[in-house]
Scaffold this motif. Structure first.
Motif, short mmCIF file in Angstrom:
data_model
loop_
_atom_site.label_atom_id
_atom_site.label_comp_id
_atom_site.label_asym_id
_atom_site.label_seq_id
_atom_site.Cartn_x
_atom_site.Cartn_y
_atom_site.Cartn_z
N LEU A 25 4.26 -15.58 -1.19
CA LEU A 25 3.81 -14.28 -0.72
C LEU A 25 2.61 -13.84 -1.55
CD1 LEU A 25 7.02 -12.12 -0.14
CD2 LEU A 25 5.33 -12.73 1.56
N LYS A 26 1.64 -13.22 -0.89
CA LYS A 26 0.50 -12.69 -1.62
C LYS A 26 0.98 -11.64 -2.62
CE LYS A 26 -2.85 -13.50 2.07
NZ LYS A 26 -3.82 -12.87 3.01
N SER A 27 0.22 -11.48 -3.68
CA SER A 27 0.63 -10.56 -4.75
C SER A 27 0.84 -9.14 -4.24
CB SER A 27 -0.41 -10.57 -5.87
OG SER A 27 -1.69 -10.19 -5.38
N LYS A 28 0.06 -8.74 -3.23
CA LYS A 28 0.21 -7.37 -2.72
C LYS A 28 1.58 -7.19 -2.06
CE LYS A 28 -1.90 -7.91 1.88
NZ LYS A 28 -2.92 -7.35 2.81
N TYR A 29 2.08 -8.26 -1.41
CA TYR A 29 3.40 -8.18 -0.78
C TYR A 29 4.51 -8.24 -1.84
CZ TYR A 29 1.07 -8.96 3.70
OH TYR A 29 0.27 -8.85 4.81
N LEU A 30 4.31 -9.07 -2.84
CA LEU A 30 5.28 -9.12 -3.94
C LEU A 30 5.37 -7.76 -4.63
CD1 LEU A 30 4.69 -12.57 -5.68
CD2 LEU A 30 6.79 -11.79 -4.56
N ASP A 31 4.22 -7.16 -4.87
CA ASP A 31 4.20 -5.85 -5.53
C ASP A 31 4.89 -4.79 -4.67
OD1 ASP A 31 2.84 -6.99 -7.60
OD2 ASP A 31 0.86 -6.27 -6.97
N ARG A 32 4.63 -4.85 -3.35
CA ARG A 32 5.23 -3.85 -2.46
C ARG A 32 6.74 -4.01 -2.39
NH1 ARG A 32 4.75 -0.02 0.96
NH2 ARG A 32 5.97 0.08 2.88
N GLY A 33 7.20 -5.25 -2.24
CA GLY A 33 8.64 -5.48 -2.20
C GLY A 33 9.32 -5.05 -3.48
N SER A 34 8.69 -5.36 -4.60
CA SER A 34 9.25 -4.97 -5.90
C SER A 34 9.31 -3.46 -6.03
CB SER A 34 8.40 -5.56 -7.02
OG SER A 34 8.39 -6.97 -6.94
N LEU A 67 20.19 -7.72 -1.38
CA LEU A 67 18.76 -7.80 -1.15
C LEU A 67 18.03 -8.22 -2.42
CD1 LEU A 67 17.02 -7.16 1.37
CD2 LEU A 67 16.57 -4.91 0.37
N THR A 68 18.46 -7.69 -3.55
CA THR A 68 17.83 -8.02 -4.83
C THR A 68 18.08 -9.48 -5.21
OG1 THR A 68 18.16 -5.73 -5.54
CG2 THR A 68 17.60 -7.31 -7.24
N ILE A 69 19.26 -9.99 -4.91
CA ILE A 69 19.55 -11.41 -5.15
C ILE A 69 18.59 -12.28 -4.34
CG2 ILE A 69 21.23 -13.24 -4.71
CD1 ILE A 69 23.45 -11.26 -5.40
N ASN A 70 18.39 -11.91 -3.07
CA ASN A 70 17.47 -12.68 -2.23
C ASN A 70 16.04 -12.57 -2.73
OD1 ASN A 70 19.23 -13.80 -0.30
ND2 ASN A 70 19.38 -11.84 0.75
N TRP A 71 15.66 -11.40 -3.21
CA TRP A 71 14.31 -11.20 -3.71
C TRP A 71 14.06 -12.06 -4.95
CZ3 TRP A 71 10.23 -9.54 -1.37
CH2 TRP A 71 9.09 -9.19 -2.10
N ALA A 72 15.09 -12.28 -5.74
CA ALA A 72 14.96 -13.11 -6.94
C ALA A 72 14.57 -14.54 -6.57
CB ALA A 72 16.27 -13.11 -7.72
N LYS A 73 14.90 -14.97 -5.37
CA LYS A 73 14.55 -16.32 -4.94
C LYS A 73 13.09 -16.42 -4.52
CE LYS A 73 19.25 -16.97 -3.28
NZ LYS A 73 20.12 -17.23 -2.12
N ILE A 74 12.47 -15.28 -4.27
CA ILE A 74 11.06 -15.25 -3.89
C ILE A 74 10.18 -15.00 -5.10
CG2 ILE A 74 9.33 -13.99 -2.55
CD1 ILE A 74 11.48 -13.46 -0.48
#
Length: 433
Positions: free
Chosen positions: A224-233, A248-255
């Motif tokens: 994922l582009k950094s802007k999407y990573l930043d937004r999700g975080s 959701l946070t567990i799944n995000w840890a995989k990204i």
């Protein structure tokens, strides 16, 4: 050499031959799948939902008698949502079919189609689920559309996995039809995932983060582009504590792999805040996987045991067998074969308990893809360890045969999807309603 010993050696040869005939797929391991809200509820919560369903059923009947169609439809929609949360998919289906006979408005029809998609997904009938999700997209609100797109992507992924699994089960010349469907499903999933990604920029919600996760799953070779990573975080940091946030946070840890342990620790804190043993079991399991991947076997074993305890306290069958299987793998790595066998045997008991606990319920059958990825490796690793550790005594041979029989029965259950094998499954993928 005695006749009894020759017979025992012959039996080992038979099992070994069967093992060769049904080989382990080298590309499949115990899947660390996406975590979603589980349909199994605490008894108190389940009781409250059952009471609510009874009241709504009475209200719907009253509205029907008074010819108040709009109110009846709204009540039946809420009733169907509760049935889905209870895992009573066929009951939800009955109410939704009634709504379709009442000529609902365009908005109510779109909602009905979406919930029909969720219901069929819960039953594992992805063909119908996809059809209804696509119908729902014709007249949605922005928020509803994002949620529906997320569910549609997941249904397409599930159908694709099933098609690929079926392609492996048939002769090469017959596999093409399944591979063609799988390719089509991937193309469609990517299309809808891209639409969801675009819509996700307009809101701060669990659906927005889920859209980012779904998009990433379609292009696993691309980050994922950094802007999407930043937004999700940013969204994850703002959402209120809940079980959904934990998963959701567990799944995000995989990204966000560079911050994997940060997100897992956050999920752990959220699970602690909401005092949810079920959520804790999944967090501890995923932290165990993390330490396994970083070769910290001692900590990985510690968290596998913690996950087992929380799973037992909360009667969470899936987390329990996964944590037992993880412990088995870890014991194998350090050469503790007997402990590994014991851990894997515990996982098999847990799987059997899941099967038995849902007999006669409305839960869906386990799919061939899910069986290959999640269930079968547990049986095969157990059998392999027993055979490699065999002392040629009757007890060991009987033990191996018992595991093998269980594996073959599980394969038949998965392939035929038939209740005549007395198997059903707790739904581990309850969709957002």
């Amino acid at each position: 050499m005695s006749r009894d010993r020759l017979a025992k050696l012959g039996l080992i040869s038979v099992i070994a031959a069967l093992w060769t005939y049904f080989p382990v797929n080298a590309n499949i391991s115990l899947e660390k799948s996406n975590y979603k809200q589980n349909s199994t509820l605490k008894s108190e919560e389940q009781g409250n939902l059952v009471q609510s369903a009874e009241k709504l059923r009475e209200q719907a009947s009253i509205y029907s008698d008074l010819n108040k169609t709009k109110q009846e439809i709204e009540t039946l929609l809420e009733l169907s949502r509760i049935y889905i949360r209870l895992g009573r998919y066929n009951s939800a289906l009955e109410e939704l079919k009634v709504i379709l006979t009442l000529s609902p408005s365009k908005s109510a029809l779109a909602t009905t189609q979406k919930i029909l998609g969720n219901t069929y997904s819960g039953l594992g009938e992805y063909e119908q689920a996809i059809k209804h999700y696509e119908s729902s997209l014709k007249k949605p609100t922005i928020k509803s559309q994002l949620s529906t797109l997320n569910n549609l992507v997941q249904a397409l992924n599930n159908r694709r996995e099933n098609q690929l699994a079926l392609a492996r089960e048939v002769r090469p010349e017959e596999a093409n039809q399944y591979l063609t469907q799988a390719t089509s499903d991937r193309i469609l999933a990517r299309k809808y995932a891209s639409q969801a990604l675009a819509l996700s920029q307009n809101e701060i919600s669990t659906s927005a983060v889920r859209a980012l996760i779904n998009w990433n799953s379609q292009w696993q070779q691309q980050k994922l582009k950094s802007k999407y990573l930043d937004r999700g975080s940013e969204i994850l940091e703002k959402l209120p504590p809940s079980r959904s946030l934990v998963y959701l946070t567990i799944n995000w840890a995989k990204i966000d792999r560079d911050r994997r342990i940060y997100w897992l620790r956050k999920a752990e804190r959220v699970a602690e805040v909401i005092a949810d043993d079920r959520a804790k079991s999944y967090v501890f399991l995923e932290i165990g996987y993390y330490y396994q991947d970083t070769q910290n076997i001692e900590k990985a074993l510690s968290y596998a045991k913690k996950a087992q305890l929380k799973a037992q306290f909360s009667f969470t069958g899936e987390s329990l067998y996964r944590s037992q299987s993880l412990a088995g793998k870890l014991y194998q790595q350090i050469g503790s074969t007997n402990a590994a066998i014991k851990a894997y045997q515990g996982a098999i008991v847990s799987i059997d308990t899941i099967y038995q606990s849902v007999i006669g319920t409305e839960s869906r059958q386990i799919t061939i893809a899910e069986f290959e990825q999640e269930i079968e490796p547990v049986y095969r690793e157990t059998l392999k360890l027993i055979l490699n550790n065999a002392q040629n005594d009757s007890e060991t041979l009987n033990e191996a045969l018992l595991v093998y029989d269980k594996l073959r029965l599980a394969q038949l259950r998965s392939y035929f999807g038939d209740n005549c094998f007395e198997v059903s499954r707790e739904d581990f993928s309850n969709q957002t309603v």
